[in-house]
Motif scaffolding. Structure first.
Motif, mmCIF file in Angstrom:
data_model
loop_
_atom_site.group_PDB
_atom_site.id
_atom_site.type_symbol
_atom_site.label_atom_id
_atom_site.label_comp_id
_atom_site.label_asym_id
_atom_site.label_seq_id
_atom_site.Cartn_x
_atom_site.Cartn_y
_atom_site.Cartn_z
ATOM 1 N N THR A 132 4.807 6.069 -1.066
ATOM 2 C CA THR A 132 6.151 5.928 0.385
ATOM 3 C C THR A 132 6.518 5.345 0.525
ATOM 4 O O THR A 132 6.102 3.409 0.422
ATOM 5 C CB THR A 132 4.563 5.976 1.305
ATOM 6 O OG1 THR A 132 4.021 7.060 0.992
ATOM 7 C CG2 THR A 132 5.496 6.117 2.629
ATOM 8 N N ALA A 133 8.007 4.770 0.893
ATOM 9 C CA ALA A 133 9.178 3.537 0.518
ATOM 10 C C ALA A 133 9.299 3.942 2.428
ATOM 11 O O ALA A 133 8.924 5.115 2.774
ATOM 12 C CB ALA A 133 10.233 3.841 -0.625
ATOM 13 N N PRO A 134 10.045 2.753 2.512
ATOM 14 C CA PRO A 134 10.265 2.451 4.125
ATOM 15 C C PRO A 134 11.619 3.505 3.943
ATOM 16 O O PRO A 134 12.588 3.511 3.080
ATOM 17 C CB PRO A 134 9.819 1.376 4.163
ATOM 18 C CG PRO A 134 10.369 0.692 3.545
ATOM 19 C CD PRO A 134 9.633 1.464 2.315
ATOM 20 N N ALA A 135 11.883 4.652 5.348
ATOM 21 C CA ALA A 135 12.989 5.071 5.148
ATOM 22 C C ALA A 135 12.866 5.746 6.063
ATOM 23 O O ALA A 135 11.950 6.748 7.101
ATOM 24 C CB ALA A 135 13.116 6.486 4.350
ATOM 25 N N TYR A 136 13.836 5.169 8.002
ATOM 26 C CA TYR A 136 13.470 6.472 8.799
ATOM 27 C C TYR A 136 14.400 7.648 8.805
ATOM 28 O O TYR A 136 15.320 7.309 9.064
ATOM 29 C CB TYR A 136 14.055 5.262 9.673
ATOM 30 C CG TYR A 136 13.744 5.529 11.212
ATOM 31 C CD1 TYR A 136 12.741 4.739 12.113
ATOM 32 C CD2 TYR A 136 14.038 6.439 12.152
ATOM 33 C CE1 TYR A 136 12.701 5.162 12.535
ATOM 34 C CE2 TYR A 136 13.839 6.377 13.452
ATOM 35 C CZ TYR A 136 13.113 5.824 14.139
ATOM 36 O OH TYR A 136 12.322 6.457 14.951
ATOM 37 N N GLU A 137 13.640 8.161 9.211
ATOM 38 C CA GLU A 137 13.551 9.772 8.650
ATOM 39 C C GLU A 137 13.881 10.447 10.172
ATOM 40 O O GLU A 137 14.294 11.918 9.971
ATOM 41 C CB GLU A 137 13.305 10.428 7.594
ATOM 42 C CG GLU A 137 13.593 9.769 6.352
ATOM 43 C CD GLU A 137 12.698 10.208 5.213
ATOM 44 O OE1 GLU A 137 11.967 11.440 5.245
ATOM 45 O OE2 GLU A 137 12.050 9.882 3.952
ATOM 46 N N THR A 138 12.621 10.357 11.272
ATOM 47 C CA THR A 138 12.535 11.251 12.179
ATOM 48 C C THR A 138 12.215 9.552 12.989
ATOM 49 O O THR A 138 11.608 9.183 12.457
ATOM 50 C CB THR A 138 11.044 12.149 11.786
ATOM 51 O OG1 THR A 138 11.309 12.713 12.229
ATOM 52 C CG2 THR A 138 9.930 11.174 11.157
ATOM 53 N N ASN A 186 0.688 -1.110 0.244
ATOM 54 C CA ASN A 186 -0.044 -0.481 0.022
ATOM 55 C C ASN A 186 0.719 1.145 -0.174
ATOM 56 O O ASN A 186 0.613 2.472 -0.812
ATOM 57 C CB ASN A 186 -0.967 0.040 1.312
ATOM 58 C CG ASN A 186 -2.067 -1.203 1.509
ATOM 59 O OD1 ASN A 186 -1.548 -1.714 0.042
ATOM 60 N ND2 ASN A 186 -2.926 -1.498 2.221
ATOM 61 N N GLY A 187 2.011 0.695 0.608
ATOM 62 C CA GLY A 187 2.974 2.308 0.845
ATOM 63 C C GLY A 187 3.462 2.531 -0.790
ATOM 64 O O GLY A 187 3.935 3.932 -1.321
ATOM 65 N N ASP A 188 3.575 1.478 -1.113
ATOM 66 C CA ASP A 188 3.979 2.136 -2.681
ATOM 67 C C ASP A 188 3.238 2.455 -3.319
ATOM 68 O O ASP A 188 3.348 3.476 -4.186
ATOM 69 C CB ASP A 188 5.074 0.189 -3.120
ATOM 70 C CG ASP A 188 5.481 0.337 -4.815
ATOM 71 O OD1 ASP A 188 6.451 0.922 -4.839
ATOM 72 O OD2 ASP A 188 4.895 0.315 -5.617
ATOM 73 N N VAL A 222 0.476 3.773 10.673
ATOM 74 C CA VAL A 222 2.062 3.941 9.475
ATOM 75 C C VAL A 222 1.418 4.454 8.414
ATOM 76 O O VAL A 222 2.665 5.655 7.979
ATOM 77 C CB VAL A 222 2.375 2.499 9.482
ATOM 78 C CG1 VAL A 222 3.161 2.622 8.168
ATOM 79 C CG2 VAL A 222 2.497 1.527 10.373
ATOM 80 N N LEU A 223 0.292 4.533 7.904
ATOM 81 C CA LEU A 223 0.410 5.314 6.154
ATOM 82 C C LEU A 223 -0.699 6.439 6.199
ATOM 83 O O LEU A 223 -1.693 6.201 7.678
ATOM 84 C CB LEU A 223 -0.168 3.738 5.248
ATOM 85 C CG LEU A 223 0.740 2.909 4.924
ATOM 86 C CD1 LEU A 223 -0.336 2.364 3.974
ATOM 87 C CD2 LEU A 223 2.094 3.505 4.602
ATOM 88 N N PRO A 224 -0.548 7.407 6.036
ATOM 89 C CA PRO A 224 -1.476 8.517 5.708
ATOM 90 C C PRO A 224 -3.217 7.898 5.902
ATOM 91 O O PRO A 224 -3.690 6.949 5.252
ATOM 92 C CB PRO A 224 -1.830 8.902 4.287
ATOM 93 C CG PRO A 224 0.082 8.707 4.290
ATOM 94 C CD PRO A 224 0.069 7.040 4.489
ATOM 95 N N LEU A 225 -4.002 8.205 6.174
ATOM 96 C CA LEU A 225 -5.245 8.082 6.207
ATOM 97 C C LEU A 225 -5.821 9.158 5.517
ATOM 98 O O LEU A 225 -5.462 11.213 5.819
ATOM 99 C CB LEU A 225 -5.922 7.731 7.877
ATOM 100 C CG LEU A 225 -5.186 6.730 8.262
ATOM 101 C CD1 LEU A 225 -5.854 7.137 10.223
ATOM 102 C CD2 LEU A 225 -5.614 5.589 7.878
#
Length: 323
Positions: free
Chosen positions: A228-234, A222-224, A282-285
């Protein structure tokens, strides 16, 4: 790491010490941590060792040492020092999540494997009873994950893992449920009933663990689709999930040392429950736009999925992408 996160981390360490048999005390419902006094050591301090010492039948400094040993690799902690009669003093790192995600990405499904038992040679006796054979097989895998040299089983003798007998009913329940039924219960306890392990229900511990993994796979898909790819930024606030991930190496080592695959199975349940509680963030709503926070949460979820799959693999159980 917030004071609440730190309190939970110390509580996990106490619980592990009790599970390992290093401490014989009742695990407290919560542990108080507070800012270190001016001129003191570290940023935060706790008197938990002093409060547990009497019931443990040990000195507070001994109790503190047992707890400190189980905090050495805790995410978010730069250092733990024992001062005075047995106070634990903590110095924090900047972002525990970043360290955990980086470590899991680097190690993959081998996260938690190590060399703590390197130089140890173990030889198991040949066994024929089905549960004893299965538990021994998984214990061998656990020992190898920690660097031990496990020699081929021999009829002439060797170590035995004593279990409550139980039938491996793969034809009736399927391999995964049959294995979980024999491994989830402590070796000396009766195995679980295989029938309920076939139900897709939250009361089914095997289903929850495998479903949690499948949810991670779906979140990544769903992120793809959302770009939205997994990346620990914050920084991500998920103390229960981070605590479970941080505990994983110690759980693997304890399961190997105590010849107890059930410890790993129970830990995977706790990790799955923390992940399932976290997944909805996790993902935008709705009208939300993908952000660094979403990418970071997705990276943390992906890391949790990696650990679930790795743990199930040690138990010889599959991790399906879909359930």
């Amino acid at each position: 790491m917030t004071p609440a996160d730190l309190s939970l981390t110390v509580l996990h360490a106490v619980r592990r010490a009790v599970d390992d048999g290093a401490l014989r005390v009742e695990v407290p419902p919560r542990i108080k941590v507070e800012r270190a006094r001016p001129g003191g050591s570290g940023e935060y301090a706790s008197n938990v060792a002093l409060t547990l010492a009497r019931s443990a039948g040990r000195s507070a400094r001994e109790v503190a040492g047992i707890i400190e040993e189980r905090l050495r690799d805790a995410p978010g902690l730069r250092g733990v020092e024992i001062t005075g009669p047995g106070f634990l003093n903590f110095t924090l790192r900047g972002d525990a999540g970043s360290e955990v995600v980086r470590a899991i990405r680097a190690a993959g499904s081998s996260y938690g494997h190590g060399t703590a038992l390197a130089g140890t040679t173990v030889r198991f006796a040949e066994v024929t009873e089905s549960r004893a054979a299965l538990v021994t097989e998984v214990v061998e895998r656990l020992l190898r994950s920690q660097g031990a040299d496990v020699s081929t089983r021999a009829a002439g003798g060797g170590e035995r893992v004593y279990v409550h007998p139980g039938a491996y009913e793969a034809e009736r329940f399927g391999s995964d449920a049959a294995r979980w039924a024999l491994l989830r219960a402590a070796p000396h306890d009766r195995p679980l009933d295989g029938g309920p392990l076939l139900a897709q229900h939250e009361r089914n511990s095997l289903f929850r663990v495998r479903y949690a993994y499948s949810r991670v796979r779906r979140l990544l898909v769903n992120g793809d689709q959302l770009g939205t790819a997994p990346a620990y930024e914050t920084s991500v606030h998920a103390p229960a999930l981070l605590g479970a991930l941080g505990d994983h190496p110690a759980v693997l080592l304890a399961a190997a040392r105590h010849r107890a695959p059930d410890r790993l199975a129970r830990h995977l349940e706790a990790l799955a429950d923390a992940l399932l509680a976290f997944q909805h963030t996790v993902l935008p709503l709705g009208d939300e736009k993908p952000s660094a926070a979403h990418r970071s949460r997705l990276a943390l979820a992906e890391a949790a999925g990696t650990v679930l799959a790795g743990g199930l693999s040690v138990l010889g159980i599959s991790a399906p992408d879909r359930i």
